[in-house]
Every structure is written in C-alpha cells, then in structure tokens.
Design a protein around this motif. Structure first.
Motif, mmCIF file in Angstrom:
data_model
loop_
_atom_site.group_PDB
_atom_site.id
_atom_site.type_symbol
_atom_site.label_atom_id
_atom_site.label_comp_id
_atom_site.label_asym_id
_atom_site.label_seq_id
_atom_site.Cartn_x
_atom_site.Cartn_y
_atom_site.Cartn_z
ATOM 1 N N ILE A 234 0.831 -1.316 0.121
ATOM 2 C CA ILE A 234 -0.081 0.067 0.103
ATOM 3 C C ILE A 234 0.635 1.260 0.114
ATOM 4 C CG2 ILE A 234 -1.571 1.437 1.339
ATOM 5 C CD1 ILE A 234 -2.886 -1.368 2.267
ATOM 6 N N PHE A 235 1.978 1.210 0.873
ATOM 7 C CA PHE A 235 2.694 2.624 0.876
ATOM 8 C C PHE A 235 4.069 2.375 0.391
ATOM 9 C CE2 PHE A 235 -0.177 2.327 5.156
ATOM 10 C CZ PHE A 235 -0.819 3.267 4.723
ATOM 11 N N ARG A 236 4.215 1.629 -0.327
ATOM 12 C CA ARG A 236 5.490 1.544 -0.940
ATOM 13 C C ARG A 236 5.828 2.775 -1.805
ATOM 14 N NH1 ARG A 236 8.317 -3.578 -4.361
ATOM 15 N NH2 ARG A 236 10.337 -2.539 -4.840
ATOM 16 N N GLY A 237 6.979 3.473 -1.462
ATOM 17 C CA GLY A 237 7.377 4.640 -2.210
ATOM 18 C C GLY A 237 6.971 5.832 -1.536
ATOM 19 N N GLN A 238 6.036 5.803 -0.679
ATOM 20 C CA GLN A 238 5.320 7.101 -0.062
ATOM 21 C C GLN A 238 6.038 7.447 1.061
ATOM 22 O OE1 GLN A 238 0.904 6.784 0.448
ATOM 23 N NE2 GLN A 238 0.798 5.516 -1.071
ATOM 24 N N ALA A 239 6.346 8.838 1.342
ATOM 25 C CA ALA A 239 7.041 9.337 2.407
ATOM 26 C C ALA A 239 6.239 10.288 3.294
ATOM 27 C CB ALA A 239 8.343 10.129 1.896
ATOM 28 N N VAL A 240 6.655 10.268 4.640
ATOM 29 C CA VAL A 240 5.939 11.376 5.533
ATOM 30 C C VAL A 240 6.673 12.726 5.291
ATOM 31 C CG1 VAL A 240 5.460 11.963 7.919
ATOM 32 C CG2 VAL A 240 5.431 9.555 6.964
ATOM 33 N N GLU A 241 5.918 13.717 4.745
ATOM 34 C CA GLU A 241 6.676 14.828 4.401
ATOM 35 C C GLU A 241 7.558 15.567 5.714
ATOM 36 O OE1 GLU A 241 4.073 17.566 2.853
ATOM 37 O OE2 GLU A 241 3.258 16.439 0.937
ATOM 38 N N GLU A 242 6.973 15.424 6.899
ATOM 39 C CA GLU A 242 7.572 16.058 8.013
ATOM 40 C C GLU A 242 8.966 15.460 8.320
ATOM 41 O OE1 GLU A 242 4.563 15.127 7.709
ATOM 42 O OE2 GLU A 242 3.140 16.691 8.392
ATOM 43 N N SER A 243 9.115 14.335 7.991
ATOM 44 C CA SER A 243 10.270 13.700 8.401
ATOM 45 C C SER A 243 11.247 13.112 7.335
ATOM 46 C CB SER A 243 9.971 12.314 9.511
ATOM 47 O OG SER A 243 9.325 11.297 8.732
ATOM 48 N N GLY A 244 10.406 12.739 6.262
ATOM 49 C CA GLY A 244 11.396 12.247 5.056
ATOM 50 C C GLY A 244 11.595 10.774 5.115
ATOM 51 N N PHE A 245 11.238 10.011 6.054
ATOM 52 C CA PHE A 245 10.811 8.591 6.248
ATOM 53 C C PHE A 245 9.677 8.273 5.578
ATOM 54 C CE2 PHE A 245 14.093 9.452 9.657
ATOM 55 C CZ PHE A 245 14.715 8.519 9.743
ATOM 56 N N SER A 246 9.987 7.011 5.034
ATOM 57 C CA SER A 246 8.559 6.354 4.360
ATOM 58 C C SER A 246 7.525 5.716 5.373
ATOM 59 C CB SER A 246 9.129 5.181 3.457
ATOM 60 O OG SER A 246 9.523 3.956 4.272
ATOM 61 N N TYR A 247 6.396 5.768 4.736
ATOM 62 C CA TYR A 247 5.304 5.314 5.523
ATOM 63 C C TYR A 247 5.570 3.733 5.911
ATOM 64 C CZ TYR A 247 1.888 9.154 5.079
ATOM 65 O OH TYR A 247 1.051 10.054 5.084
ATOM 66 N N LEU A 248 6.131 3.094 5.167
ATOM 67 C CA LEU A 248 6.384 1.752 5.553
ATOM 68 C C LEU A 248 7.497 1.538 6.734
ATOM 69 C CD1 LEU A 248 5.981 -1.072 4.977
ATOM 70 C CD2 LEU A 248 7.838 -1.163 3.121
ATOM 71 N N SER A 249 8.247 2.329 6.939
ATOM 72 C CA SER A 249 9.329 2.642 7.972
ATOM 73 C C SER A 249 8.845 2.732 9.171
ATOM 74 C CB SER A 249 10.357 3.470 8.034
ATOM 75 O OG SER A 249 10.023 4.752 8.122
ATOM 76 N N TYR A 250 7.580 3.915 9.299
ATOM 77 C CA TYR A 250 6.720 3.899 10.367
ATOM 78 C C TYR A 250 6.083 2.490 10.676
ATOM 79 C CZ TYR A 250 7.587 9.047 10.692
ATOM 80 O OH TYR A 250 8.269 10.329 10.830
ATOM 81 N N THR A 251 5.216 2.227 9.797
ATOM 82 C CA THR A 251 4.188 1.000 10.030
ATOM 83 C C THR A 251 4.922 -0.270 10.201
ATOM 84 O OG1 THR A 251 4.019 0.487 7.581
ATOM 85 C CG2 THR A 251 2.542 1.976 8.832
ATOM 86 N N ALA A 252 6.176 -0.484 9.727
ATOM 87 C CA ALA A 252 6.844 -1.535 9.934
ATOM 88 C C ALA A 252 7.400 -1.968 11.641
ATOM 89 C CB ALA A 252 8.195 -1.885 9.270
ATOM 90 N N ALA A 253 7.930 -0.805 12.170
ATOM 91 C CA ALA A 253 8.138 -0.756 13.473
ATOM 92 C C ALA A 253 7.064 -1.055 14.342
ATOM 93 C CB ALA A 253 9.075 0.523 13.849
ATOM 94 N N GLY A 254 5.994 -0.200 13.920
ATOM 95 C CA GLY A 254 4.856 -0.285 14.722
ATOM 96 C C GLY A 254 4.042 -1.577 14.601
ATOM 97 N N VAL A 255 3.942 -2.130 13.587
ATOM 98 C CA VAL A 255 3.318 -3.507 13.559
ATOM 99 C C VAL A 255 4.037 -4.480 14.485
ATOM 100 C CG1 VAL A 255 2.792 -5.542 11.890
ATOM 101 C CG2 VAL A 255 2.184 -3.227 11.072
ATOM 102 N N LEU A 256 5.412 -4.544 14.089
ATOM 103 C CA LEU A 256 6.293 -5.227 15.168
ATOM 104 C C LEU A 256 5.821 -5.319 16.421
ATOM 105 C CD1 LEU A 256 8.482 -7.451 15.381
ATOM 106 C CD2 LEU A 256 10.112 -5.859 15.469
ATOM 107 N N SER A 257 5.977 -4.208 16.824
ATOM 108 C CA SER A 257 5.828 -3.767 18.400
ATOM 109 C C SER A 257 4.331 -4.173 18.754
ATOM 110 C CB SER A 257 5.747 -2.214 18.586
ATOM 111 O OG SER A 257 6.952 -1.666 18.224
ATOM 112 N N TRP A 258 3.190 -4.034 18.057
ATOM 113 C CA TRP A 258 1.943 -4.272 18.237
ATOM 114 C C TRP A 258 1.590 -5.794 18.388
ATOM 115 C CZ3 TRP A 258 -1.982 -6.461 14.769
ATOM 116 C CH2 TRP A 258 -3.208 -6.412 15.696
ATOM 117 N N GLY A 259 2.562 -6.461 17.393
ATOM 118 C CA GLY A 259 2.305 -8.066 17.240
ATOM 119 C C GLY A 259 3.038 -8.675 18.389
#
Length: 251
Positions: free
Chosen positions: A39-64
C-alpha cells in the motif's frame, strides 16, 4: 524437576500442540508488513522524510509482540483458574513467581522468534528497511516491551473469567492503543492533541524505541527514553497485577 521448569515445559508443549495459534502468532505481523508494503511503497511522510512503511513496520512489530504477550498470559491464567489448575498449584510448594516466570520465559521466546522473522523479511530486497548493523539493539527493547505487556496481560487474565471476556478486554485495550500510539499510522501525521494522548500509552514508548533501534528513526537517547517509559509502565502494571491476581474465581 523444579516447579518453574515443570510449568515452563508444560506451557511449551501446550503452545506447540496448537499449530493454528502458533502459525498466526508468527504470521500476523508478517502479513501486515507485506500488506502495508504494497500500500505505502514509495510514499514518504513529508515532515520527517521517512517512508510510511518504515513507520508502520516498526509499529506493526511492536503491536504484534505486545498483542501476543497480553493474549498469551491472559487466556492462560483465565483457563487455569477456570480448570482449577491455579488452585492446585497454590496447594503445592510452587510460588506465584514460578507461575508467572514460566509464562514470561515462553513469552520472551515467542517475541524473540517473532522479531527475528520480522527483521529477516524486512531486510529482504524490496523492503530494505533494517540496516544490518542496527537490529541487535532491538533485543533489549523487545525484552522490556514483553515484560510490560505480559504484566498487563496478567491484569486482564486476573479480571476475566471467560475466553470472551479476555478477548473483549484485551481488544478494548490493544486495538485503540495501536491506532493512537502510531502502530498503524505515523504519529507525525496526527493532530497534536492525539500525540499528547499517546504519551499515556505504553505502546507509544515501545513503538518509539523499536523505531529507533530497528529503522534508525532516532538515536540511543530515543531508545533510552522509550525504555524508561516501558519500565515505568511495568512497575505500575506489576503493582496492579499483584493486587488483582486470583488463584480461584472467588479469591
């Protein structure tokens, strides 16, 4: 054989016999990683420059990992109390520390395997989310996170008397926390008031520490701050769990 060893061995055998639960425990975070990657491949969060996937990857692991710790101990304590297993353990020389400790070491094992599988997939071409030099920092963070959420699960398992109530209470706590703590959506994209609310949720601190350790979205100070937050919640949850724990349905 000590009570701790016997309980740990029995818990391990019970876990590996339930192959469906084992499969989804380890597959669930990976499924989310793949779905969000598409879904989020190639998309970035403008405020930080990090990709959406980098945010969600860490969050999904934590939640799991947090989810597995809460549900694992919650269902076990409820079932053992319902089947009078806890009452029989209470009548034996086994202390409460052996009961919780046996589940703790199993939760650590599950969380470690979840993390290693997740990191392995996240390092594959097409994801390239995890710098090879950083992922070992994840191990102490995950140990703290599992400790914190296991104690939350003890509270859930001590309050609930049926599988339905365990699932209801745990989902009531974990699902809103996942959305409000940045597991599925970047906190940077949320309103300021929601970001402030997330500060009273333990998953926020686990997400932040995992993001810093796994993705590099932060440094050692961010890992330390997240770890301190988890320690504080672990102390609070531990105190509540000690008072809420019940050997039987009535006491």
């Amino acid at each position: 054989m000590s009570a701790y060893t016997a309980l740990t061995a029995a818990g391990y055998r019970a876990q590996v016999r339930d192959r469906t639960t084992v499969f989804f425990t380890f597959a669930f975070p990976l499924i989310f990683l793949v779905v969000f990657g598409l879904i989020f491949r190639g998309q970035a969060v403008e405020e930080s420059g990090f990709s959406y996937l980098s945010y969600t990857a860490a969050g999904v692991l934590s939640w799991g990992v947090a989810n597995a710790a809460v549900f694992g101990i919650g269902f076990t304590l409820m079932q053992w109390r319902s089947d009078d297993i806890l009452r029989m353990i209470r009548m034996s020389p086994a202390p409460l520390s052996s009961v919780i400790g046996s589940r703790y070491v199993l939760a650590l094992g599950v969380g470690l395997v979840q993390s290693l599988l997740f990191v392995g997939v996240a390092m594959l071409p097409g994801f390239d989310l995890v710098p090879a030099s950083r992922w070992p920092l994840l191990i102490p963070v995950m140990a703290l996170g599992i400790t914190t959420f296991l104690l939350l699960g003890v509270i859930v398992g001590s309050i609930a008397d049926t599988p339905e109530s365990v699932a209801g209470i745990a989902n009531f706590l974990m699902l809103p926390m996942a959305f409000l703590s940045g597991s599925f959506f970047p906190l940077d994209a949320m309103p300021d008031w929601l970001q402030k609310i997330s500060l009273v949720m333990p998953l926020r601190y686990l997400n932040d520490a995992v993001s810093a350790a796994l993705i590099g979205r932060g440094d050692l100070s961010d890992i330390g701050l997240g770890s301190l937050g988890l320690v504080a919640f672990a102390v609070v949850f531990g105190a509540i769990a000690a008072r809420a724990f019940r050997w039987t349905k009535t006491s």
